[in-house]
Design an enzyme around this catalytic site. Structure first.
Site, PDB file in Angstrom:
ATOM      1  N   TYR A  48      12.568  19.721  -8.857  1.00 35.05           N
ATOM      2  CA  TYR A  48      11.638  20.579  -8.126  1.00 35.05           C
ATOM      3  C   TYR A  48      12.231  21.945  -7.801  1.00 35.05           C
ATOM      4  O   TYR A  48      11.495  22.890  -7.549  1.00 35.05           O
ATOM      5  CB  TYR A  48      11.172  19.875  -6.847  1.00 35.05           C
ATOM      6  N   LYS A  53       8.769   1.630  -5.148  1.00 34.73           N
ATOM      7  CA  LYS A  53       9.323   0.871  -6.263  1.00 34.73           C
ATOM      8  C   LYS A  53      10.398  -0.087  -5.774  1.00 34.73           C
ATOM      9  O   LYS A  53      11.181   0.239  -4.889  1.00 34.73           O
ATOM     10  CB  LYS A  53       9.919   1.836  -7.302  1.00 34.73           C
ATOM     11  N   ARG A  97       2.586   7.707  -4.569  1.00 33.64           N
ATOM     12  CA  ARG A  97       2.191   7.280  -5.909  1.00 33.64           C
ATOM     13  C   ARG A  97       0.865   6.523  -5.807  1.00 33.64           C
ATOM     14  O   ARG A  97       0.492   6.047  -4.727  1.00 33.64           O
ATOM     15  CB  ARG A  97       3.253   6.360  -6.521  1.00 33.64           C
ATOM     16  N   HIS A 107      -0.676  12.010  -9.701  1.00 35.36           N
ATOM     17  CA  HIS A 107       0.734  12.386  -9.761  1.00 35.36           C
ATOM     18  C   HIS A 107       0.913  13.884  -9.579  1.00 35.36           C
ATOM     19  O   HIS A 107       1.956  14.337  -9.081  1.00 35.36           O
ATOM     20  CB  HIS A 107       1.342  11.923 -11.084  1.00 35.36           C
ATOM     21  N   ARG A 145       1.159  14.529  -5.961  1.00 35.54           N
ATOM     22  CA  ARG A 145       2.508  14.161  -5.508  1.00 35.54           C
ATOM     23  C   ARG A 145       3.497  15.279  -5.840  1.00 35.54           C
ATOM     24  O   ARG A 145       4.290  15.703  -4.983  1.00 35.54           O
ATOM     25  CB  ARG A 145       2.917  12.849  -6.177  1.00 35.54           C
ATOM     26  N   HIS A 154      12.805   8.763  -3.902  1.00 34.22           N
ATOM     27  CA  HIS A 154      13.679   8.774  -5.074  1.00 34.22           C
ATOM     28  C   HIS A 154      15.012   8.112  -4.729  1.00 34.22           C
ATOM     29  O   HIS A 154      15.606   8.400  -3.686  1.00 34.22           O
ATOM     30  CB  HIS A 154      13.946  10.210  -5.533  1.00 34.22           C
TER      31      HIS A 154
END
Length: 320
Positions: A298, A194, A170, A263, A266, A289
């Site tokens: 995906y 994150k 990211r 993004h 990514r 994730h």
């Protein structure tokens, strides 16, 4: 403006998100905006966050839809409310959850945009050779210095593009990478994602080579006589900004004939891995994730592309 009671509830919840959950500042800010909006809505019904009812939540959702707020945004706001009332229940400040049994609004599944492999190759082969004016040294008469700075910036941009695509990072992650996070001899970087969660991301040979050249020939020129803990820097060892990264990727994508964002790089990494047979657990780990369901999108992207290629090339794919 929220009432004093609502302000107290929000303040304690935000502290919980920051301290106990360790969420990123942008995530906390998004939660705060959504909850302040709901608190303002409650003012009209004379209710507060501590005594709101299910009808209040339903009315709030209905108001959002009547104001043409899209389903994804509504779902995010409902998710914020659910997290709030889960916290309040655990803290024994409420005895019921007004969001219980309220289904998520139906949403159109928006697949992430990704680039084709030929487009990625074009971006990486000519990546970032035009530095922004904000990166250039002042005093245009110093032609030799300017050319040297441009070369250093070009090496930096090329390395960033390679790392973006190799590790599916990211923007916030790439600007926060530190020198100590890079383990070139072992072929990986340590990424803080994150919630300040750490993960190990492998780098391919192309990314390793680009990083080595940048560290040897580019970064010392940008740093000068100053020090910085960060891997990617602007002139004078200043930390590179998120906005600058977006500008760089946008400029680099011009060679492919299609506007790209960080993004998209990514998403392209994840999509191409799935297309080449990578299992979802591996892709989930690389992307960082928390939930495998986020990564499963995906498979749809890869399937859509597979159908497109099949329809285009199979002799009996189309009706005669």
């Amino acid at each position: 403006m929220t009432s004093e009671a609502n302000s107290s509830v929000l303040s304690s919840f935000i502290d919980y998100l920051k301290v106990e959950k360790g969420l990123a500042a942008l995530t906390v800010s998004a939660y705060t905006r959504d909850l302040v909006q709901f608190a303002a809505f409650l003012d009209g019904s004379k209710h507060t966050l501590l005594n709101s009812r299910r009808d209040d939540v339903r009315g709030f959702i209905q108001q959002l839809f009547s104001n043409s707020v899209d389903g994804r945004s509504v779902a995010r706001k409902l998710s914020a409310l659910r997290h709030l009332y889960r916290f309040l229940l655990l803290d024994k400040r409420v005895d019921r959850d007004p969001t219980l049994n309220i289904p998520l609004p139906k949403q159109w599944k928006i697949l992430p945009k990704s680039l084709g492999r030929d487009e990625i190759e074009q971006i990486l082969s000519g990546g970032g050779t035009e530095p922004a004016l904000s990166d250039r040294p002042r005093g245009g008469s110093r032609t030799g210095v300017l050319a040297h700075a441009d070369a250093a910036l070009s090496l930096r941009n090329r390395a960033m593009l390679e790392v973006f695509y190799a590790g599916a990072l990211r923007v916030s992650e790439i600007v926060s990478l530190k020198l100590e996070d890079v383990k070139l001899d072992m072929g990986y970087v340590l990424v803080r994602g994150k919630g300040d969660k750490e993960r190990i991301v492998p780098l391919g040979r192309s990314a390793q080579d680009a990083l080595s050249i940048y560290l040897r020939d580019g970064r010392p020129s940008l740093a000068g006589d100053k020090n910085s803990p960060f891997l990617f820097i602007a002139r004078g060892a200043k930390k590179i900004t998120r906005q600058r990264v977006w500008q760089m990727v946008s400029a680099a994508s011009l060679s492919s004939g299609r506007h790209a964002s960080p993004h998209m790089l990514r998403h392209s990494c994840a999509t191409h891995m799935v297309e080449n047979g990578a299992d979802l657990r591996t892709v989930q780990t690389i992307l960082g994730h928390a939930d495998i369901s986020t990564t499963q999108v995906y498979t749809h992207v890869a399937l859509d592309r597979l159908k497109s290629v099949y329809t285009k090339h199979h002799p009996r794919a189309k009706r005669r």
